[in-house]
Write a protein that holds these residues in place. Structure first.
Motif, PDB file in Angstrom:
ATOM      1  N   UNK A  87       0.843  -1.194   0.000  1.00 58.30           N
ATOM      2  CA  UNK A  87       0.000   0.000   0.000  1.00 58.30           C
ATOM      3  C   UNK A  87       0.876   1.241   0.000  1.00 58.30           C
ATOM      4  N   UNK A  88       0.278   2.341  -0.419  1.00 56.48           N
ATOM      5  CA  UNK A  88       0.956   3.639  -0.431  1.00 56.48           C
ATOM      6  C   UNK A  88       0.016   4.655   0.190  1.00 56.48           C
ATOM      7  N   UNK A  89       0.551   5.492   1.059  1.00 60.10           N
ATOM      8  CA  UNK A  89      -0.234   6.569   1.645  1.00 60.10           C
ATOM      9  C   UNK A  89       0.090   7.862   0.921  1.00 60.10           C
ATOM     10  N   UNK A  90      -0.945   8.560   0.465  1.00 59.85           N
ATOM     11  CA  UNK A  90      -0.771   9.874  -0.138  1.00 59.85           C
ATOM     12  C   UNK A  90      -1.016  10.909   0.950  1.00 59.85           C
ATOM     13  N   UNK A  91      -0.044  11.777   1.156  1.00 63.77           N
ATOM     14  CA  UNK A  91      -0.129  12.765   2.233  1.00 63.77           C
ATOM     15  C   UNK A  91       0.029  14.177   1.675  1.00 63.77           C
ATOM     16  N   UNK A  92      -0.599  15.128   2.347  1.00 63.69           N
ATOM     17  CA  UNK A  92      -0.476  16.533   1.962  1.00 63.69           C
ATOM     18  C   UNK A  92       0.909  17.044   2.360  1.00 63.69           C
ATOM     19  N   UNK A  93       1.215  18.278   1.978  1.00 60.92           N
ATOM     20  CA  UNK A  93       2.519  18.860   2.323  1.00 60.92           C
ATOM     21  C   UNK A  93       2.749  18.913   3.820  1.00 60.92           C
ATOM     22  N   UNK A  94       1.660  19.059   4.600  1.00 63.53           N
ATOM     23  CA  UNK A  94       1.816  19.109   6.059  1.00 63.53           C
ATOM     24  C   UNK A  94       1.723  17.726   6.712  1.00 63.53           C
ATOM     25  N   UNK A  95       1.711  16.660   5.899  1.00 59.50           N
ATOM     26  CA  UNK A  95       1.752  15.307   6.415  1.00 59.50           C
ATOM     27  C   UNK A  95       0.404  14.669   6.693  1.00 59.50           C
ATOM     28  N   UNK A  96      -0.693  15.380   6.408  1.00 58.78           N
ATOM     29  CA  UNK A  96      -2.023  14.829   6.658  1.00 58.78           C
ATOM     30  C   UNK A  96      -2.349  13.748   5.629  1.00 58.78           C
ATOM     31  N   UNK A  97      -2.831  12.605   6.115  1.00 62.44           N
ATOM     32  CA  UNK A  97      -3.197  11.504   5.240  1.00 62.44           C
ATOM     33  C   UNK A  97      -4.364  11.910   4.358  1.00 62.44           C
ATOM     34  N   UNK A  98      -4.168  11.829   3.045  1.00 66.49           N
ATOM     35  CA  UNK A  98      -5.215  12.173   2.074  1.00 66.49           C
ATOM     36  C   UNK A  98      -5.927  10.917   1.571  1.00 66.49           C
ATOM     37  N   UNK A  99      -5.154   9.872   1.340  1.00 64.98           N
ATOM     38  CA  UNK A  99      -5.710   8.659   0.764  1.00 64.98           C
ATOM     39  C   UNK A  99      -4.717   7.515   0.944  1.00 64.98           C
ATOM     40  N   UNK A 100      -5.248   6.305   1.055  1.00 64.96           N
ATOM     41  CA  UNK A 100      -4.408   5.116   1.105  1.00 64.96           C
ATOM     42  C   UNK A 100      -4.750   4.276  -0.127  1.00 64.96           C
ATOM     43  N   UNK A 101      -3.747   3.936  -0.904  1.00 65.48           N
ATOM     44  CA  UNK A 101      -3.937   3.168  -2.132  1.00 65.48           C
ATOM     45  C   UNK A 101      -3.383   1.766  -1.949  1.00 65.48           C
ATOM     46  N   UNK A 102      -3.987   0.817  -2.666  1.00 62.47           N
ATOM     47  CA  UNK A 102      -3.552  -0.566  -2.562  1.00 62.47           C
ATOM     48  C   UNK A 102      -3.242  -1.174  -3.918  1.00 62.47           C
ATOM     49  N   UNK A 103      -3.146  -2.473  -3.925  1.00 61.18           N
ATOM     50  CA  UNK A 103      -2.744  -3.232  -5.101  1.00 61.18           C
ATOM     51  C   UNK A 103      -3.617  -2.910  -6.314  1.00 61.18           C
ATOM     52  N   UNK A 104      -2.954  -2.669  -7.439  1.00 58.84           N
ATOM     53  CA  UNK A 104      -3.644  -2.376  -8.684  1.00 58.84           C
ATOM     54  C   UNK A 104      -4.010  -0.913  -8.869  1.00 58.84           C
ATOM     55  N   UNK A 105      -3.738  -0.084  -7.876  1.00 57.17           N
ATOM     56  CA  UNK A 105      -4.048   1.342  -7.996  1.00 57.17           C
ATOM     57  C   UNK A 105      -2.799   2.106  -8.437  1.00 57.17           C
ATOM     58  N   UNK A 106      -3.023   3.293  -8.997  1.00 51.98           N
ATOM     59  CA  UNK A 106      -1.951   4.111  -9.569  1.00 51.98           C
ATOM     60  C   UNK A 106      -1.878   5.464  -8.865  1.00 51.98           C
ATOM     61  N   UNK A 107      -0.699   6.056  -8.904  1.00 55.14           N
ATOM     62  CA  UNK A 107      -0.543   7.428  -8.428  1.00 55.14           C
ATOM     63  C   UNK A 107       0.600   8.080  -9.186  1.00 55.14           C
ATOM     64  N   UNK A 108       0.677   9.403  -9.080  1.00 56.65           N
ATOM     65  CA  UNK A 108       1.735  10.159  -9.747  1.00 56.65           C
ATOM     66  C   UNK A 108       1.304  10.743 -11.081  1.00 56.65           C
ATOM     67  N   UNK A 109       0.192  10.279 -11.621  1.00 59.76           N
ATOM     68  CA  UNK A 109      -0.194  10.725 -12.959  1.00 59.76           C
ATOM     69  C   UNK A 109      -0.630  12.170 -13.039  1.00 59.76           C
ATOM     70  N   UNK A 110      -1.220  12.799 -11.989  1.00 54.52           N
ATOM     71  CA  UNK A 110      -1.550  14.218 -12.145  1.00 54.52           C
ATOM     72  C   UNK A 110      -0.313  15.084 -12.406  1.00 54.52           C
ATOM     73  N   UNK A 111       0.807  14.772 -11.754  1.00 57.07           N
ATOM     74  CA  UNK A 111       2.014  15.578 -11.962  1.00 57.07           C
ATOM     75  C   UNK A 111       2.646  15.290 -13.318  1.00 57.07           C
ATOM     76  N   UNK A 112       2.415  14.117 -13.874  1.00 58.07           N
ATOM     77  CA  UNK A 112       2.942  13.798 -15.214  1.00 58.07           C
ATOM     78  C   UNK A 112       2.196  14.609 -16.260  1.00 58.07           C
ATOM     79  N   UNK A 113       0.926  14.888 -16.010  1.00 59.23           N
ATOM     80  CA  UNK A 113       0.091  15.570 -16.991  1.00 59.23           C
ATOM     81  C   UNK A 113       0.244  17.084 -16.970  1.00 59.23           C
ATOM     82  N   UNK A 114       0.908  17.639 -15.974  1.00 68.32           N
ATOM     83  CA  UNK A 114       1.071  19.097 -15.868  1.00 68.32           C
ATOM     84  C   UNK A 114       1.982  19.641 -16.925  1.00 68.32           C
TER      85      UNK A 114
END
Length: 87
Positions: A60-87
């Motif tokens: 699993x991966x935890x997505x956190x805000x700049x101040x460390x607050x947990x935004x979302x927890x992702x698990x197997x088969x899920x993706x992240x990082x794509x919003x910054x790739x699209x900028x």
């Protein structure tokens, strides 16, 4: 050992890749870089330049805000990082 069939099968279940054609998924499988991260490792910081889309195979991966607050927890088969790739 040829891992491509296993990678293609996994990608067919991953939220980011399950809508691709079989041919596009096969091509994507040949272009992947496989990496492993230890628990607690920081893979990407908010606002950081990024050219990767990450797909979680196990764990699993935890997505956190700049101040460390947990935004979302992702698990197997899920993706992240794509919003910054699209900028």
């Amino acid at each position: 050992m040829n891992e491509l069939p296993d990678i293609e099968r996994f990608l067919s279940t991953a939220a980011c890749f399950d809508v691709l054609t079989t041919a596009h998924r096969a091509e994507a499988a040949t272009k992947l870089t496989i990496s492993y991260a230890k628990r607690g490792a920081v893979l990407l910081r908010p606002g950081e330049d990024n050219v990767n889309v990450y797909v979680i195979r196990t764990g699993a991966v935890e997505l956190r805000s700049e101040d460390g607050e947990l935004q979302m927890r992702l698990g197997e088969g899920e993706c992240f990082g794509f919003p910054s790739v699209m900028e």
